[in-house]
Design a protein around this motif. Structure first.
Motif: not given
Length: 447
Positions: A4-7, A65-69, A192-193, A197-198
């Motif tokens: 989460l933090f990395s994104i 919203h884009f990552y549903a997180q 991208i990852v 890939l989640g």
């Protein structure tokens, strides 16, 4: 939590390309600098930083919203808060680099790192999860700004007109395109990852990339700053750069290649020691990332030297080619799988080396035969340094901390012998460093 933090950090860092806009490079690389213009540069940096903070804060709900997180939004707000403070350190730190005052710069960097990492670890221990890392980013920014201004205070002051900042803005306009391209290439990796890939895969990928990058910074991070200022002085004196650049390549590869060979060989025991068994999935990624790093350190200062030589427009096009290759290769690897994403770092590393080796070879005028001779010596020394680890792993040993330290020490001794035996140009630097460190001790004994 780490994913989460990395994104969140990757998304924020892409926007943060607006923050510096080449101000640091402009100040540290200019032949002449007007002290009266420094407060104006600082004011521009603060204005840009606050604008970036506002963009990140407003974009936070959309990224979540884009990552549903939903948890991404508060992380981005904390990172945005750090951008309110970060620009206050931009001009003071750039002046320290310009003046080659690396003792003070070390105090700024080390003090802010201790504050940020201490905050993150303390909050993580208290159960704050991913937000502990975001609070650490904010603490780092506050400490860096405070320490930098204690040593080299520059109070921001808006200029009455654009005359004093026009040269910097002209440089920054092209620097922005360059920074944007570089940010997309480097900061988009976790995005991208994460998308393909989640979140869990992002955590594994980011830890592998971070560990290899941190080791590179630890081994040769200081060399780049010293050589950038030294190259600026040689440029101003009209001296050729080919020979000193090859010496820089020798120093970079001699140190980093040996470290990366060791990192690739000891990937699994290192991950277990540093991160624990839950992170063992990052070991194969670490191995591929370390091997890819061998290419990335083979052409150092690939952005800085062209900027010093006034080649920013051509550098922009070269960097755009590099960015397209980075995004395309990583995306293709992600669609195959997580380990393929790690392998893509090696493929991209080779493509990156071809791009910048050809570009800098023409720009600086070094001979490729001389470059390959440097690589050959560094490669031999790196392989020799890895022999103790190779023997231990070949015998089925699963080294713990003490065994890894002893094997690493043996590798360092073997590396030093190889440097001397191959007459590597970095051996001269090792001897000079040893003499500088031993001189105070010998003088005390003599006294």
């Amino acid at each position: 939590d780490v994913g989460l933090f990395s994104i969140a950090l990757a998304a924020a860092m892409i926007v943060s390309i607006f923050q510096d806009l080449g101000i640091t490079r402009f100040i540290s690389g200019q032949p002449q600098m007007s002290p009266a213009a420094l407060p104006h540069y600082a004011a521009v940096a603060v204005s840009i930083g606050w604008s970036v903070a506002a963009i990140v804060a407003l974009a936070a709900p959309f990224v979540a919203h884009f990552y549903a997180q939903p948890a991404l939004a508060p992380l981005l707000w904390l990172i945005a808060a750090s951008y309110l403070v970060t620009p206050y350190a931009t001009v003071p730190a750039a002046l320290l680099v310009r003046e080659m005052d690396f003792r003070t710069l070390f105090q700024v960097n080390a003090g802010s790192a201790l504050a940020g990492n201490g905050t993150a670890i303390a909050l993580a221990a208290c159960g704050f999860g991913a937000s502990s890392l975001a609070w650490g980013v904010l603490a780092t920014a506050v400490a860096r700004a405070a320490i930098a201004n204690i040593h080299r205070a520059v109070r921001p002051r808006m200029p009455e007109n654009t005359a004093s900042v026009r040269p910097m803005l002209g440089f920054s306009s092209m620097s922005f395109v360059l920074s944007a391209s570089a940010a997309i290439g480097h900061r988009s990796q976790d995005l991208i990852v994460g998308r393909v890939l989640g979140i869990a895969a992002t955590g594994l990928f980011s830890r592998a990339s971070a560990l290899a990058g941190q080791l590179t910074t630890l081994v040769t991070g200081a060399i780049g700053s010293v050589f950038y200022s030294a190259f600026a002085r040689k440029r101003d004196a009209g001296e050729p750069l080919a020979e000193p650049y090859l010496h820089l390549v020798a120093c970079y590869t001699a140190l980093n290649w040996a470290a990366m060979v060791g990192l690739a060989l000891a990937a699994e025991p290192l991950v277990l020691l540093l991160y624990g068994p839950n992170w063992i999935g990052s070991a194969p990624l670490l191995r591929w990332t370390a091997l890819g790093e061998i290419f990335f350190v083979a052409i150092p200062l690939q952005m800085d030297v062209p900027l010093l030589l006034g080649q920013i427009r051509r550098l922009v096009w070269v960097n755009l080619l590099d960015t397209c290759a980075a995004v395309a290769i990583l995306t293709a690897g992600c669609f195959i799988g997580l380990e393929a994403a790690g392998i893509s770092r090696v493929v991209y590393g080779f493509v990156w080396w071809v791009i910048y080796a050809l570009y800098l070879g023409r720009l600086i005028g070094f001979r490729f035969g001389a470059l390959m001779s440097v690589y050959a010596r560094s490669g031999i020394c790196a392989l020799v340094a890895g022999v103790p680890l190779m023997i231990a792993l070949w015998q089925g040993m699963e080294p713990g901390l003490l065994a890894l330290l002893l094997l690493s020490a043996s590798g360092v001794l073997a590396w030093l012998v190889a440097l001397a035996a191959t007459r590597h140009s970095a051996w001269k630097e090792v001897r000079m460093m040893a003499e500088a460190l031993s001189r105070p001790i010998l003088s005390r004994l003599a006294g």
